[in-house]
Design a protein around this motif. Structure first.
Motif, PDB file in Angstrom:
ATOM      1  N   GLU A 184       0.888  -1.342  -0.069  1.00 51.14           N
ATOM      2  CA  GLU A 184      -0.174  -0.404  -0.511  1.00 51.14           C
ATOM      3  C   GLU A 184       1.055   1.658  -0.394  1.00 51.14           C
ATOM      4  O   GLU A 184       0.429   2.277  -0.471  1.00 51.14           O
ATOM      5  N   SER A 185       2.224   1.449   0.907  1.00 48.31           N
ATOM      6  CA  SER A 185       2.776   2.183   1.051  1.00 48.31           C
ATOM      7  C   SER A 185       3.559   2.545  -0.620  1.00 48.31           C
ATOM      8  O   SER A 185       3.806   3.745  -0.710  1.00 48.31           O
ATOM      9  N   ARG A 186       3.646   1.512  -1.359  1.00 46.72           N
ATOM     10  CA  ARG A 186       4.651   1.580  -2.641  1.00 46.72           C
ATOM     11  C   ARG A 186       3.377   2.230  -3.592  1.00 46.72           C
ATOM     12  O   ARG A 186       3.953   2.922  -4.382  1.00 46.72           O
ATOM     13  N   ALA A 187       2.222   2.290  -3.915  1.00 42.76           N
ATOM     14  CA  ALA A 187       1.032   1.868  -4.731  1.00 42.76           C
ATOM     15  C   ALA A 187       0.746   3.460  -4.139  1.00 42.76           C
ATOM     16  O   ALA A 187       0.276   4.392  -4.846  1.00 42.76           O
ATOM     17  N   ASN A 188       0.660   3.870  -2.920  1.00 43.52           N
ATOM     18  CA  ASN A 188      -0.373   5.130  -2.956  1.00 43.52           C
ATOM     19  C   ASN A 188       0.085   5.172  -1.188  1.00 43.52           C
ATOM     20  O   ASN A 188       0.207   6.349  -0.881  1.00 43.52           O
ATOM     21  N   SER A 189      -0.478   5.042  -0.524  1.00 48.89           N
ATOM     22  CA  SER A 189      -1.707   5.249   1.351  1.00 48.89           C
ATOM     23  C   SER A 189      -1.835   3.917   1.416  1.00 48.89           C
ATOM     24  O   SER A 189      -2.774   3.499   1.081  1.00 48.89           O
ATOM     25  N   LEU A 190      -1.022   3.894   3.118  1.00 49.12           N
ATOM     26  CA  LEU A 190      -1.919   2.752   4.096  1.00 49.12           C
ATOM     27  C   LEU A 190      -2.999   3.243   4.036  1.00 49.12           C
ATOM     28  O   LEU A 190      -3.639   4.392   4.053  1.00 49.12           O
ATOM     29  N   VAL A 191      -3.889   2.261   4.666  1.00 49.57           N
ATOM     30  CA  VAL A 191      -6.059   2.270   4.914  1.00 49.57           C
ATOM     31  C   VAL A 191      -5.437   2.413   6.387  1.00 49.57           C
ATOM     32  O   VAL A 191      -6.164   2.988   7.164  1.00 49.57           O
ATOM     33  N   GLY A 192      -4.842   1.819   7.412  1.00 47.81           N
ATOM     34  CA  GLY A 192      -4.916   1.910   8.186  1.00 47.81           C
ATOM     35  C   GLY A 192      -3.762   1.650   9.266  1.00 47.81           C
ATOM     36  O   GLY A 192      -2.259   1.236   8.686  1.00 47.81           O
ATOM     37  N   LEU A 193      -2.793   2.917  10.503  1.00 42.91           N
ATOM     38  CA  LEU A 193      -1.753   2.347  10.843  1.00 42.91           C
ATOM     39  C   LEU A 193      -1.458   1.510  12.013  1.00 42.91           C
ATOM     40  O   LEU A 193      -3.174   0.763  13.162  1.00 42.91           O
ATOM     41  N   ASN A 266     -17.649   7.297   8.015  1.00 36.69           N
ATOM     42  CA  ASN A 266     -16.619   8.225   6.671  1.00 36.69           C
ATOM     43  C   ASN A 266     -16.730   7.145   5.985  1.00 36.69           C
ATOM     44  O   ASN A 266     -15.845   7.296   4.785  1.00 36.69           O
ATOM     45  N   LEU A 267     -18.029   7.711   5.804  1.00 34.05           N
ATOM     46  CA  LEU A 267     -18.553   6.932   4.408  1.00 34.05           C
ATOM     47  C   LEU A 267     -18.147   7.420   2.555  1.00 34.05           C
ATOM     48  O   LEU A 267     -18.197   7.122   1.533  1.00 34.05           O
ATOM     49  N   GLU A 268     -17.654   8.820   3.001  1.00 35.39           N
ATOM     50  CA  GLU A 268     -17.560   9.137   2.340  1.00 35.39           C
ATOM     51  C   GLU A 268     -16.242   8.570   0.903  1.00 35.39           C
ATOM     52  O   GLU A 268     -15.801   9.205  -0.093  1.00 35.39           O
ATOM     53  N   PHE A 269     -15.122   8.468   1.975  1.00 32.21           N
ATOM     54  CA  PHE A 269     -14.308   7.685   1.442  1.00 32.21           C
ATOM     55  C   PHE A 269     -14.677   6.677   0.228  1.00 32.21           C
ATOM     56  O   PHE A 269     -13.582   6.126  -0.391  1.00 32.21           O
ATOM     57  N   LEU A 270     -15.632   6.138   0.046  1.00 29.76           N
ATOM     58  CA  LEU A 270     -16.275   4.955  -0.805  1.00 29.76           C
ATOM     59  C   LEU A 270     -16.375   5.891  -1.996  1.00 29.76           C
ATOM     60  O   LEU A 270     -16.818   5.039  -2.999  1.00 29.76           O
ATOM     61  N   PHE A 273     -14.758   8.524  -7.174  1.00 29.55           N
ATOM     62  CA  PHE A 273     -14.671  10.369  -7.510  1.00 29.55           C
ATOM     63  C   PHE A 273     -13.850  11.359  -7.273  1.00 29.55           C
ATOM     64  O   PHE A 273     -13.356  12.640  -7.491  1.00 29.55           O
ATOM     65  N   ARG A 274     -14.151  10.924  -5.622  1.00 28.60           N
ATOM     66  CA  ARG A 274     -12.960  12.258  -4.808  1.00 28.60           C
ATOM     67  C   ARG A 274     -12.181  11.899  -4.220  1.00 28.60           C
ATOM     68  O   ARG A 274     -10.557  12.684  -4.873  1.00 28.60           O
ATOM     69  N   TYR A 275     -12.387  10.492  -3.828  1.00 33.42           N
ATOM     70  CA  TYR A 275     -10.676  10.421  -3.676  1.00 33.42           C
ATOM     71  C   TYR A 275      -9.447   8.689  -4.244  1.00 33.42           C
ATOM     72  O   TYR A 275      -8.460   8.338  -3.558  1.00 33.42           O
ATOM     73  N   GLY A 276     -10.479   8.476  -5.441  1.00 28.14           N
ATOM     74  CA  GLY A 276      -9.895   7.968  -6.586  1.00 28.14           C
ATOM     75  C   GLY A 276      -9.189   6.599  -6.261  1.00 28.14           C
ATOM     76  O   GLY A 276     -10.506   5.615  -5.381  1.00 28.14           O
ATOM     77  N   LEU A 277      -7.523   6.583  -5.372  1.00 27.00           N
ATOM     78  CA  LEU A 277      -7.801   4.943  -5.902  1.00 27.00           C
ATOM     79  C   LEU A 277      -7.434   5.187  -4.642  1.00 27.00           C
ATOM     80  O   LEU A 277      -7.718   3.382  -3.470  1.00 27.00           O
TER      81      LEU A 277
END
Length: 376
Positions: A184-193, A266-270, A273-277
């Motif tokens: 996840e780090s290499r492609a974009n971002s983590l989803v949890g820490l 935080n369903l907005e993150f689905l 169109f707004r948050y892409g990958l």
């Protein structure tokens, strides 16, 4: 029924293997490496504690051994309504620069962290559990990632240590999660820490919730600001594994239940169109993974129905039931099997059973705010 069976299996496979594979491809096609540079900004280390008189001394000695300029490192132990000798032990370290914030009423780990944040002065805020030990360079390593302006928060890598204090073999679950975080780090971002040791920019901590899982929510706050979360293999958090499998099961249930609470707020993150990958990651790593128990149930039901008309599906049902049987034997034996062939079924079924229980509690209206440290 064949379609139900096939789709169920496909979704299960994608949740655990298809998603990582897609990240691996993305990481090679358009990698997003982290620009690391050693720097020494003011840092606040927040250690949440609740009735930790047995372990707090060891944690503070480990903290004092950190190789980071003392004048730039503020240490705050935030005591979540401790009723034992925790506060007295921490006060004994006041002359060595260890601060104590006492929450008079126990309201949970995140609330304790939130109250401590009001006293934080550092540009970077590091959060750590009492049970987690850090390398002397631990703070320096995790802070080095913030030289990259795209990074909003950083997760450590978990390492299991034995009762003798030395690194030991890691569980299948830990190794899988660390591998996934790397992708996840290499492609974009983590989803949890990793909740036991992570760091964030001070501005990312604004709006910190006192009743939601901080390690999950911090990544969401970062992405909301156009930043990302990354994992640093050089920043390691060492902790003792929970020897009691049933206690570990309860911990997984609590973790998922808290995660479901954050996700549904935080369903907005689905919104692709707004948050892409990141929306794809959010769906696969969290929602799809947490729906696997449902897919397992539909796959087993469909397989049982199809086995009545097909010897092939009957044979597959026998394998299906054998998989769950191996897991059941491992669970009732109350000891972790040694072979991978036995470990994988036990791990897989235990994790998904915990997720199913968490869903049941969530749907029933139960929420997990109060935090009890795991006895390791």
């Amino acid at each position: 029924m064949e379609l139900v069976f096939a789709v169920s299996l496909l979704l299960i496979v994608h949740a655990y293997f298809g998603y990582p594979l897609s990240l691996k491809v993305l990481g090679r096609v358009r990698p997003k490496p982290v620009i690391r540079r050693y720097c020494q900004p003011p840092v606040t280390l927040i250690i949440a504690a609740c009735n930790e008189e047995r372990r707090i001394g060891e944690k503070l000695e480990n903290t004092l051994a950190l190789d980071y300029p003392r004048e730039k490192l503020q240490v705050i132990v935030t005591s979540d309504g401790s009723s034992d000798g925790t506060n007295a032990i921490v006060r004994g370290y006041a002359a060595q620069g260890i601060g104590l914030h006492v929450c008079p009423e126990r309201k949970g780990k995140e609330n304790a962290q939130k109250e401590a944040l009001e006293k934080a002065t550092g540009e970077i805020v590091v959060f750590s559990d009492v049970s987690t030990m850090l390398d002397p360079q631990g703070i320096s390593e995790i802070v080095a990632n913030f030289a990259d302006p795209s990074v909003g928060c950083v997760s450590s890598v978990d390492r299991v240590i034995g009762r003798d204090g030395k690194p030991c073999g890691e569980g299948f679950y830990v190794r899988y999660e660390m591998w996934l975080r790397k992708l996840e780090s290499r492609a974009n971002s983590l989803v949890g820490l990793s909740g036991s040791f992570f760091a964030a920019r001070r501005e990312v901590c604004r709006g910190f919730s006192g009743d939601m899982q901080s390690d999950f929510r911090m990544v969401l706050a970062s992405n909301r600001m156009g930043l990302r979360g990354v994992s640093d293999p050089a920043a390691v958090g060492y902790y003792r594994d929970i020897s009691d499998g049933r206690r570990e099961f309860d911990r997984k249930v609590r973790t998922v239940l808290r995660g479901l609470t954050v996700m549904f707020h935080n369903l907005e993150f689905l919104n692709l169109f707004r948050y892409g990958l990141f929306s794809y990651q959010y769906f696969c790593h969290k929602l799809l993974r947490w729906l696997v128990p449902l897919f397992l149930a539909t796959a087993l039901t469909a397989n049982a129905a199809l086995s009545l008309k097909s010897t092939g599906y009957a044979a597959l049902l026998a394998v299906h039931c054998g998989f769950y049987g191996i897991a059941a034997v491992g669970w009732w034996a109350n000891s972790l099997p040694r072979g991978v062939v036995l470990k994988v079924p036990l791990y897989f079924v235990t994790v998904n059973a915990a997720i199913a229980v968490a869903w049941w509690r969530f749907i029933s209206g139960k929420r997990m705010v109060m935090w009890s440290p795991s006895q390791r």
